[in-house]
Design a protein around this motif. Sequence first.
Motif, PDB file in Angstrom:
ATOM      1  N   LYS A  45       2.193   1.883  -3.456  1.00  0.00           N
ATOM      2  CA  LYS A  45       1.129   2.576  -4.292  1.00  0.00           C
ATOM      3  C   LYS A  45       0.819   4.050  -3.839  1.00  0.00           C
ATOM      4  N   ARG A  87      -6.079   2.443  -1.165  1.00  0.00           N
ATOM      5  CA  ARG A  87      -4.941   1.557  -0.498  1.00  0.00           C
ATOM      6  C   ARG A  87      -5.153   1.510   0.614  1.00  0.00           C
ATOM      7  N   SER A 103       0.950  -1.315   0.014  1.00  0.00           N
ATOM      8  CA  SER A 103      -0.064  -0.023  -0.165  1.00  0.00           C
ATOM      9  C   SER A 103       0.928   1.390   0.056  1.00  0.00           C
ATOM     10  N   SER A 148      -6.858   4.383 -12.697  1.00  0.00           N
ATOM     11  CA  SER A 148      -5.681   3.598 -12.978  1.00  0.00           C
ATOM     12  C   SER A 148      -4.946   3.957 -14.168  1.00  0.00           C
ATOM     13  N   ASN A 179      -7.654   7.263  -4.728  1.00  0.00           N
ATOM     14  CA  ASN A 179      -6.817   5.896  -4.722  1.00  0.00           C
ATOM     15  C   ASN A 179      -6.179   5.726  -3.156  1.00  0.00           C
ATOM     16  N   THR A 218       3.428   6.930  -4.898  1.00  0.00           N
ATOM     17  CA  THR A 218       2.812   7.213  -6.387  1.00  0.00           C
ATOM     18  C   THR A 218       1.864   8.187  -6.665  1.00  0.00           C
TER      19      THR A 218
END
Length: 276
Positions: free
Chosen positions: A97, A219, A94, A263, A215, A100
């Motif tokens: 991600k 996560r 997590s 995504s 997002n 990012t």
Amino acid sequence: MLFNSGENAKSQASFLYEKDRLALTALVLEMGSRAKAAFREAVRALESRDDELARQVLDGDELIDELEVDAELECLRSIGMRRPVREDLRFAFSVLKIVTDLERIGDEAANIAERTLWLNRRPLLKPLIDIPRMKEIATKMLSQALESFEKGDAALAEAVFRADDEMDGLYRAIFDELLSIMAGPAQGNPDALLSATALLSVARHLERIGDHSVNIAERAYFSVTGRRLKKMLREAGRSLRPRSSSRSVRGRACRSGPSRGRSGPPSRRWNPPPGW
């Protein structure tokens, strides 16, 4: 005796990984704080027509990028040394991600700052009402997403998802208003058309920041529960994004632009075309 030795080794590994979790959480929160400050200051530079503040946002983008690298390296080191399993492994992935998404929020802030520098050299096309409101909603969404990650609060992650509907509604309102300006008073005025396009881009970047916050919330939810938040809400019979005719019209009108999918490809820094 052997059993006790195994238990001791397990306790020691758990203690060591807890230290790693604290270090990784601190990196994520620092990166999140800087990314949030960046887009807030970029919009404030537009509101106050402050070129120096916009340049500070651009200068600070590199530090956000460096924090992403630091977090990734620390996360990979932890995975390699501790070999985490189950919830610890979910936490590690997590983090990879989340950083990012935070880096992309930094890119969106830099894009807003670049458009601000261009807009500040021209007369204000319209009063800024909905864009500051989008900034405040994006701030709350990102704050709640980071708090959800820090505290393992699944309910906060759900709140971020619901707030995204309001963000989308404001973007649609700005899109419709600027489209009517471009089709009416701005026709035949290249500067006004470019200004309307730049303002629409600012709104688009803020909407994307909302998407990245969603997002991060997802996560965080996965790290805690091991389940996908969207799937859970869908199974519970709660609609995340009710479709409307206005949304469909916007989708057709924007078809030539970048896709909105969460995504999708990474955000890119914007380079103004000649004449901007």
